[in-house]
Design a protein around this motif. Structure first.
Motif, PDB file in Angstrom:
ATOM      1  N   LEU A 219      -1.027  39.587  -4.913  1.00 54.52           N
ATOM      2  CA  LEU A 219      -2.390  39.349  -4.062  1.00 54.52           C
ATOM      3  C   LEU A 219      -2.498  39.062  -2.573  1.00 54.52           C
ATOM      4  O   LEU A 219      -2.823  38.793  -1.877  1.00 54.52           O
ATOM      5  CB  LEU A 219      -3.773  39.829  -4.023  1.00 54.52           C
ATOM      6  N   SER A 220      -0.966  38.708  -2.505  1.00 51.67           N
ATOM      7  CA  SER A 220      -0.529  38.000  -1.170  1.00 51.67           C
ATOM      8  C   SER A 220      -1.964  36.424  -1.006  1.00 51.67           C
ATOM      9  O   SER A 220      -1.828  36.008  -0.511  1.00 51.67           O
ATOM     10  CB  SER A 220      -0.770  38.645  -0.101  1.00 51.67           C
ATOM     11  N   ALA A 221      -1.907  35.523  -2.058  1.00 55.80           N
ATOM     12  CA  ALA A 221      -2.794  34.679  -2.237  1.00 55.80           C
ATOM     13  C   ALA A 221      -2.422  33.668  -1.793  1.00 55.80           C
ATOM     14  O   ALA A 221      -1.152  33.218  -2.410  1.00 55.80           O
ATOM     15  CB  ALA A 221      -3.582  34.525  -3.531  1.00 55.80           C
ATOM     16  N   PRO A 222      -2.877  32.835  -1.210  1.00 56.04           N
ATOM     17  CA  PRO A 222      -1.785  31.691  -0.564  1.00 56.04           C
ATOM     18  C   PRO A 222      -1.836  30.904  -1.989  1.00 56.04           C
ATOM     19  O   PRO A 222      -2.258  30.348  -3.197  1.00 56.04           O
ATOM     20  CB  PRO A 222      -2.797  30.670  -0.024  1.00 56.04           C
ATOM     21  N   ALA A 223      -0.467  29.963  -2.070  1.00 59.29           N
ATOM     22  CA  ALA A 223       0.269  29.117  -3.154  1.00 59.29           C
ATOM     23  C   ALA A 223      -0.404  28.023  -3.527  1.00 59.29           C
ATOM     24  O   ALA A 223      -1.074  27.223  -2.139  1.00 59.29           O
ATOM     25  CB  ALA A 223       2.244  28.717  -3.073  1.00 59.29           C
ATOM     26  N   PRO A 224      -0.679  27.491  -4.502  1.00 61.96           N
ATOM     27  CA  PRO A 224      -1.799  26.222  -4.093  1.00 61.96           C
ATOM     28  C   PRO A 224      -0.763  25.181  -3.559  1.00 61.96           C
ATOM     29  O   PRO A 224       0.465  25.404  -3.363  1.00 61.96           O
ATOM     30  CB  PRO A 224      -2.444  26.292  -5.940  1.00 61.96           C
ATOM     31  N   ARG A 225      -0.917  23.874  -3.280  1.00 61.56           N
ATOM     32  CA  ARG A 225      -1.197  22.829  -2.901  1.00 61.56           C
ATOM     33  C   ARG A 225      -1.440  21.815  -4.107  1.00 61.56           C
ATOM     34  O   ARG A 225      -2.349  20.926  -4.583  1.00 61.56           O
ATOM     35  CB  ARG A 225      -1.771  22.841  -1.782  1.00 61.56           C
ATOM     36  N   TRP A 226      -0.527  21.232  -3.871  1.00 66.82           N
ATOM     37  CA  TRP A 226      -0.085  19.593  -4.493  1.00 66.82           C
ATOM     38  C   TRP A 226      -0.931  18.733  -3.377  1.00 66.82           C
ATOM     39  O   TRP A 226      -0.891  18.047  -2.566  1.00 66.82           O
ATOM     40  CB  TRP A 226       0.532  18.719  -5.146  1.00 66.82           C
ATOM     41  N   THR A 227      -1.239  17.270  -4.039  1.00 65.14           N
ATOM     42  CA  THR A 227      -1.822  16.431  -3.563  1.00 65.14           C
ATOM     43  C   THR A 227      -1.700  14.935  -4.472  1.00 65.14           C
ATOM     44  O   THR A 227      -1.501  15.121  -5.793  1.00 65.14           O
ATOM     45  CB  THR A 227      -3.585  15.821  -3.566  1.00 65.14           C
ATOM     46  N   LEU A 228      -0.261  14.028  -3.704  1.00 63.93           N
ATOM     47  CA  LEU A 228      -0.439  12.723  -4.241  1.00 63.93           C
ATOM     48  C   LEU A 228      -1.181  11.907  -4.242  1.00 63.93           C
ATOM     49  O   LEU A 228      -1.513  11.425  -2.443  1.00 63.93           O
ATOM     50  CB  LEU A 228       1.145  12.915  -3.184  1.00 63.93           C
ATOM     51  N   THR A 229      -1.267  10.935  -4.720  1.00 66.06           N
ATOM     52  CA  THR A 229      -2.420   9.560  -4.322  1.00 66.06           C
ATOM     53  C   THR A 229      -1.374   8.798  -5.745  1.00 66.06           C
ATOM     54  O   THR A 229      -0.553   9.508  -6.744  1.00 66.06           O
ATOM     55  CB  THR A 229      -3.758   9.910  -5.012  1.00 66.06           C
ATOM     56  N   PHE A 230      -2.511   7.619  -5.394  1.00 66.63           N
ATOM     57  CA  PHE A 230      -1.639   6.629  -6.850  1.00 66.63           C
ATOM     58  C   PHE A 230      -2.818   5.382  -7.043  1.00 66.63           C
ATOM     59  O   PHE A 230      -3.912   5.371  -6.184  1.00 66.63           O
ATOM     60  CB  PHE A 230      -0.311   5.338  -5.156  1.00 66.63           C
ATOM     61  N   LEU A 231      -3.154   6.333  -8.250  1.00 68.28           N
ATOM     62  CA  LEU A 231      -3.889   4.869  -9.046  1.00 68.28           C
ATOM     63  C   LEU A 231      -2.863   4.079  -9.361  1.00 68.28           C
ATOM     64  O   LEU A 231      -2.579   4.180 -10.600  1.00 68.28           O
ATOM     65  CB  LEU A 231      -5.159   6.104  -9.951  1.00 68.28           C
ATOM     66  N   GLU A 232      -3.897   2.253  -9.004  1.00 68.91           N
ATOM     67  CA  GLU A 232      -3.898   1.349  -9.527  1.00 68.91           C
ATOM     68  C   GLU A 232      -1.597   1.243  -9.807  1.00 68.91           C
ATOM     69  O   GLU A 232      -1.105   0.874 -10.846  1.00 68.91           O
ATOM     70  CB  GLU A 232      -3.776   0.935 -11.122  1.00 68.91           C
ATOM     71  N   GLY A 233      -1.376   1.728  -8.551  1.00 64.32           N
ATOM     72  CA  GLY A 233      -0.035   1.829  -8.380  1.00 64.32           C
ATOM     73  C   GLY A 233       0.923   3.103  -9.781  1.00 64.32           C
ATOM     74  O   GLY A 233       2.401   2.807  -8.972  1.00 64.32           O
ATOM     75  N   ARG A 234       0.407   3.646  -9.521  1.00 64.14           N
ATOM     76  CA  ARG A 234       1.530   4.606 -10.338  1.00 64.14           C
ATOM     77  C   ARG A 234       0.760   5.799  -9.877  1.00 64.14           C
ATOM     78  O   ARG A 234      -0.179   6.299  -9.522  1.00 64.14           O
ATOM     79  CB  ARG A 234       0.501   5.117 -11.925  1.00 64.14           C
ATOM     80  N   PRO A 235       1.602   7.409  -9.444  1.00 59.44           N
ATOM     81  CA  PRO A 235       1.745   8.519  -9.114  1.00 59.44           C
ATOM     82  C   PRO A 235       0.365   9.390  -9.439  1.00 59.44           C
ATOM     83  O   PRO A 235       0.730   8.998 -10.816  1.00 59.44           O
ATOM     84  CB  PRO A 235       3.273   8.241  -8.807  1.00 59.44           C
TER      85      PRO A 235
ATOM     86  N   MET B 229       0.910  -1.454  -0.182  1.00 62.11           N
ATOM     87  CA  MET B 229       0.070   0.135  -0.356  1.00 62.11           C
ATOM     88  C   MET B 229       0.805   0.837  -0.159  1.00 62.11           C
ATOM     89  O   MET B 229       1.995   1.324   0.881  1.00 62.11           O
ATOM     90  CB  MET B 229      -0.738   0.167   1.550  1.00 62.11           C
ATOM     91  N   GLN B 230       0.727   1.736  -1.187  1.00 60.50           N
ATOM     92  CA  GLN B 230       1.243   3.609  -1.052  1.00 60.50           C
ATOM     93  C   GLN B 230       0.185   4.499  -0.161  1.00 60.50           C
ATOM     94  O   GLN B 230      -1.265   5.124  -1.035  1.00 60.50           O
ATOM     95  CB  GLN B 230       1.624   3.863  -2.278  1.00 60.50           C
ATOM     96  N   LEU B 231       0.508   5.319   0.387  1.00 59.75           N
ATOM     97  CA  LEU B 231       0.097   6.726   0.737  1.00 59.75           C
ATOM     98  C   LEU B 231       0.532   7.554  -0.191  1.00 59.75           C
ATOM     99  O   LEU B 231       1.485   7.604  -0.542  1.00 59.75           O
ATOM    100  CB  LEU B 231       0.128   6.686   2.490  1.00 59.75           C
ATOM    101  N   GLY B 232      -0.502   8.726  -0.051  1.00 63.37           N
ATOM    102  CA  GLY B 232      -0.158  10.258  -0.741  1.00 63.37           C
ATOM    103  C   GLY B 232       0.392  11.534   0.562  1.00 63.37           C
ATOM    104  O   GLY B 232       0.381  11.184   1.099  1.00 63.37           O
ATOM    105  N   THR B 233       0.463  12.310  -0.313  1.00 65.81           N
ATOM    106  CA  THR B 233       0.791  12.946   0.540  1.00 65.81           C
ATOM    107  C   THR B 233       0.557  14.782  -0.317  1.00 65.81           C
ATOM    108  O   THR B 233      -0.156  14.303  -0.985  1.00 65.81           O
ATOM    109  CB  THR B 233       2.629  12.924   0.820  1.00 65.81           C
ATOM    110  N   ARG B 234       0.657  15.977   0.619  1.00 61.97           N
ATOM    111  CA  ARG B 234       0.489  16.988   0.218  1.00 61.97           C
ATOM    112  C   ARG B 234       1.365  18.003   0.830  1.00 61.97           C
ATOM    113  O   ARG B 234       1.962  17.344   1.265  1.00 61.97           O
ATOM    114  CB  ARG B 234      -0.796  17.813   0.801  1.00 61.97           C
ATOM    115  N   TRP B 235       1.603  18.830  -0.488  1.00 62.55           N
ATOM    116  CA  TRP B 235       2.368  20.133  -0.157  1.00 62.55           C
ATOM    117  C   TRP B 235       2.356  21.399  -0.820  1.00 62.55           C
ATOM    118  O   TRP B 235       1.438  20.607  -1.814  1.00 62.55           O
ATOM    119  CB  TRP B 235       4.098  19.094  -1.069  1.00 62.55           C
TER     120      TRP B 235
END
Length: 82
Positions: free
Chosen positions: A37-53, A1-7
């Motif tokens: 405008l000092s908006a927060p930077a967008p964030r990435w979400t890493l997941t895995f679908l069928e074992g691929r990132p 099992m692979q877990l995702g993450t955010r950054w």
């Protein structure tokens, strides 16, 4: 099992993000326009679908690796409500 993450965009990707995606993630981040405008930077979400990132930016840009091992960048329009 692979877990995702955010950054946060423009930060070093976590170790869980496969190296094969790093160049395209950096290219997407380079194309981001700071709005001043000092908006927060967008964030990435890493997941895995069928074992691929799958790395998805809050803006809808998706960087993934296909079944042939190629890195693909696309825009996910999501579910549109009429």
């Amino acid at each position: 099992m692979q877990l995702g993450t955010r950054w946060t965009a423009r930060e070093e990707p976590p170790k869980a993000v496969p190296e094969v995606l790093h160049a395209q993630i950096a290219a997407v981040e380079e194309a981001l326009n700071p709005d001043g405008l000092s908006a927060p930077a967008p964030r990435w979400t890493l997941t895995f679908l069928e074992g691929r990132p799958v790395a998805e930016l809050d803006t809808g840009v998706v960087v993934t690796q296909d079944a042939a091992g190629e890195v693909v960048v696309r825009y996910d329009e999501g579910d549109e409500f009429a």
